[in-house]
Write a protein that holds these residues in place. Structure first.
Motif, PDB file in Angstrom:
ATOM      1  N   HIS A  78       4.051  12.062   0.118  1.00 21.63           N
ATOM      2  CA  HIS A  78       3.436  11.159  -0.792  1.00 21.63           C
ATOM      3  C   HIS A  78       4.485  10.920  -1.724  1.00 21.63           C
ATOM      4  N   GLN A 127       1.449   8.470  11.406  1.00 18.59           N
ATOM      5  CA  GLN A 127       0.113   7.556  11.219  1.00 18.59           C
ATOM      6  C   GLN A 127       0.424   5.943  12.016  1.00 18.59           C
ATOM      7  N   TYR A 158     -11.913   6.771   8.433  1.00 20.42           N
ATOM      8  CA  TYR A 158     -10.609   6.403   8.033  1.00 20.42           C
ATOM      9  C   TYR A 158     -10.263   4.958   8.412  1.00 20.42           C
ATOM     10  N   ALA A 189      -0.623   6.837  -2.286  1.00 20.13           N
ATOM     11  CA  ALA A 189      -1.997   7.008  -1.534  1.00 20.13           C
ATOM     12  C   ALA A 189      -2.264   8.617  -1.451  1.00 20.13           C
ATOM     13  N   ASP A 217      -9.654   1.159   6.748  1.00 21.28           N
ATOM     14  CA  ASP A 217      -8.485   0.419   6.883  1.00 21.28           C
ATOM     15  C   ASP A 217      -8.848  -1.144   7.118  1.00 21.28           C
ATOM     16  N   ASP A 243       0.933  -1.154  -0.020  1.00 19.17           N
ATOM     17  CA  ASP A 243       0.094   0.119  -0.123  1.00 19.17           C
ATOM     18  C   ASP A 243       1.016   1.174   0.134  1.00 19.17           C
ATOM     19  N   ASN A 272      -4.563  12.314  -2.022  1.00 25.09           N
ATOM     20  CA  ASN A 272      -5.900  12.537  -1.610  1.00 25.09           C
ATOM     21  C   ASN A 272      -6.474  13.332  -2.873  1.00 25.09           C
TER      22      ASN A 272
HETATM   23  N1  ARG Z   1      -4.318   9.134   1.854  1.00 26.25           N
HETATM   24  C1  ARG Z   1      -3.530   9.047   3.154  1.00 26.25           C
HETATM   25  C2  ARG Z   1      -2.998  10.400   3.433  1.00 26.25           C
HETATM   26  O1  ARG Z   1      -2.540  11.147   2.681  1.00 26.25           O
HETATM   27  C3  ARG Z   1      -2.551   7.651   3.369  1.00 26.25           C
HETATM   28  C4  ARG Z   1      -3.273   6.452   3.188  1.00 26.25           C
HETATM   29  C5  ARG Z   1      -2.400   5.189   3.464  1.00 26.25           C
HETATM   30  N2  ARG Z   1      -2.727   4.074   3.511  1.00 26.25           N
HETATM   31  C6  ARG Z   1      -3.743   3.591   4.337  1.00 26.25           C
HETATM   32  N3  ARG Z   1      -4.152   2.351   4.031  1.00 26.25           N
HETATM   33  N4  ARG Z   1      -4.129   4.210   5.386  1.00 26.25           N
HETATM   34  O2  ARG Z   1      -2.463  10.288   4.628  1.00 26.25           O
END
Ligand code: ARG
Length: 577
Positions: A131, A341, A313, A120, A317, A117, A122
């Motif tokens: 990113h 995260q 979120y 990702a 997940d 993964d 947005n």
């Molecule tokens: N879109 C999220 C961000 O910009 C990251 C996602 C990462 N992947 C996941 N499965 N949570 O922070």
């Protein structure tokens, strides 16, 4: 297996076991005093209460004849065994590694299906440097896993769902689809988002429309879905531009956004409820994963469904875990996501384990990374303080590389220069990201990353181009020297041959810790060993034809490993620059 240190370790393991009466690691290390140093006697002596030199002597007796591998064995200091590898052994190992498709790198003992993964970004938001890091590190991990034989499923889990889409769609309606497509398609994602947000904050009527729109979106209203798709496709058009510039493996087929888990969200809630893990807290459905508390020591909830019925979120997940394990049959779930995260992912992992969706041998792994800093030591920002526009950053890298190449090789044709500049500029950005330990922050520094000296992409690429140029000057095809059995005599030939053979361990070291910087360090050492070899061991002006061919063979081996290693980092190796 090609790493000679591993071969030594394997051979001596039996002897150590015989002396110690149990299996012990011989602890074979590189050393300044020998090709390899065996340090295991110290630990064994401690356990047996004897003298380590005596243990070392017993090991040498027990190991028997190792002359096929070692030309010298010497007990040194407090009981080390210094090993000199035999030249003959190095030659045959090198020959067999270079005949192997993976250049001597061991394949995985068990082939797994892994989901990686990464990237990702947005929808309707600029990709930020975080990113960029995820994209570059994730891409290298994909390549490394595939190289050793695993099956890899790339997943670009873009943020394409949730409450902000109400306001984004209403803003899209206000300015018209064409204008919106234009803004998003050229990458003015932040501008679009900001305008929508401003209206949402300032205008109650707009806020109401946005709220109603979310309900329509979640209810699957066809017109709303159509507008939503415009937002997604225009944003991904911009992301693809960045991916293309970056030269990564990601394509549209790898996009598995948050929206694709819609049908799994209600089952997540149901299954958590059946498992009796779901509790109500402040009107929301939550799970309290074991072992997580806030500053006051109160249990920390993972919110599954908010009071208004919206999912979170964390819910998607958890749906991801179900999908990846139960539908895709993956046993390795890798998340290349920024360090902030860590708690979120760890809570998701704990809940998924408690409910039984994650169980051995399935493994979830957070590959975390630090920040990209500007020269002021703070988070990298554009001159006006905004998020740095990645497409512009990458274009600047290519421009700067074009200038550097023009200076270094003014005779190169324009066409070739533009191709090479792309490889160098993008390679420099990627390598500066990959070559520092990923958990640490690093400073984004154009001068350093584009330098032809030091641990940089241009240095490695230049070393590779030099290796290739030897063949051009010799007028010999590289493949023509591959059947030669090299003679490894000079200390620099030996050092280079041993280094080439250690590609095996370098790849595994990087993979075991999901740390591409370990491979970078290795490639830098390889290039440095090559430079020393090339300075001291004439190739084209070798003493004899035989020596010339043998050295060409060594150059070819080094070039192949360097090219393959750079490729595993997602970096191109031009033959000329
Ligand atoms: N879109 C999220 C961000 O910009 C990251 C996602 C990462 N992947 C996941 N499965 N949570 O922070």
């Amino acid at each position: 297996m090609s790493d000679p240190l591993l071969a030594v370790s394997e051979r001596f393991a039996w002897a150590f076991a015989a002396v110690a009466g149990e299996v012990v690691d011989p602890v074979v290390r590189p050393s300044d005093h020998a090709d390899a140093q065996i340090n295991g006697a110290l630990g064994v002596a401690k356990k047996l209460g004897t003298n380590p030199r005596q243990v070392a002597e017993q090991v040498l007796v027990a190991v028997g004849d190792v002359s096929d591998m070692c030309s010298g064995l010497e007990i040194a200091g407090p009981g080390f065994i210094n090993v000199t590898l035999s030249n003959q052994f190095l030659s045959t190992q090198l020959k067999s590694a270079m005949n192997d498709q993976c250049l001597g790198v061991r394949v995985a003992p068990i082939r797994l299906t892994a989901v990686v993964d990464y990237s990702a970004p947005n929808v309707a938001k600029e990709m930020h440097v975080g990113h960029l890091r995820s994209t570059v590190i994730g891409d290298s991990i994909v390549r490394l896993l595939e190289f050793v034989g695993h099956t890899v499923i790339r997943e670009n889990h873009i943020g394409d769902w949730g409450t902000p889409f109400g306001m984004l769609i209403e803003h899209l309606i206000d300015i018209g689809q064409n204008t919106a497509a234009q803004e998003l398609g050229v990458g003015d994602l932040d501008g679009f988002y900001r305008e929508a947000r401003n209206k949402f904050d300032a205008d109650d009527a707009f806020k109401e429309r946005a709220r109603a729109r979310v309900v329509l979106l979640q209810g699957g209203d066809p017109d709303t879905l159509h507008l939503w798709r415009t937002l997604v496709s225009e944003s991904t058009r911009y992301f693809n531009q960045v991916y293309q510039l970056l030269d990564v493996l990601l394509t549209d087929a790898d996009i598995v956004g948050e929206s694709s888990y819609n049908d799994l969200l209600a089952p997540v809630v149901e299954r958590l409820r059946e498992a009796k893990l779901l509790e109500v807290s402040d009107g929301a459905d939550v799970v309290f994963p074991a072992g997580f508390t806030n500053r006051d020591g109160d249990p920390l909830p993972l919110i599954i469904r908010k009071g208004d019925g919206g999912y979170n979120y964390a819910t998607s997940d958890l749906a991801c875990v179900i999908d990846r394990v139960e539908r895709l049959g993956a046993s390795l779930l890798i998340y290349v996501v920024g360090a902030p995260q860590a708690q979120h992912l760890s809570m998701v992992e704990t809940v998924a384990t408690q409910v039984g969706w994650l169980a051995p041998p399935v493994q979830m792994m957070h590959v975390a990374f630090g920040n990209v800093l500007g020269s002021d030591g703070k988070m990298l920002k554009s001159r006006v303080g905004d998020t740095v526009k990645l497409a512009a950053l990458l274009e600047e890298a290519v421009e700067r590389a074009t200038a550097a190449i023009a200076q270094k090789n003014p005779d190169m044709s324009e066409h070739e220069r533009s191709q090479v500049a792309h490889m160098i500029g993008i390679g420099a950005v990627k390598y500066s990201d990959l070559s520092t330990d990923r958990v640490r922050d690093y400073v984004f520094d154009w001068e350093r990353m584009l330098s032809f000296d030091g641990n940089t992409a241009p240095y490695l690429q230049y070393a590779h181009a030099r290796m290739c140029s030897i063949f051009r000057r010799a007028g010999i095809e590289r493949t023509a020297v591959r059947s030669v059995m090299p003679t490894i005599l000079d200390p620099r030939e030996r050092a280079l041959a041993i280094r080439v053979l250690q590609f095996d361990s370098a790849v595994w070291d990087a993979l075991d810790r999901y740390s591409p910087h370990r491979l970078c360090t290795y490639l830098y050492e390889l290039a440095t060993d090559f430079t020393a070899f090339y300075e001291h061991c004439p190739v084209l002006k070798a003493d004899t034809d035989e020596q010339r061919l043998s050295r060409l063979n060594l150059c070819d081996a080094a070039a192949r490993v360097l090219e393959c290693g750079l490729n595993l980092l997602g970096i191109r190796a031009p033959e000329q620059m």
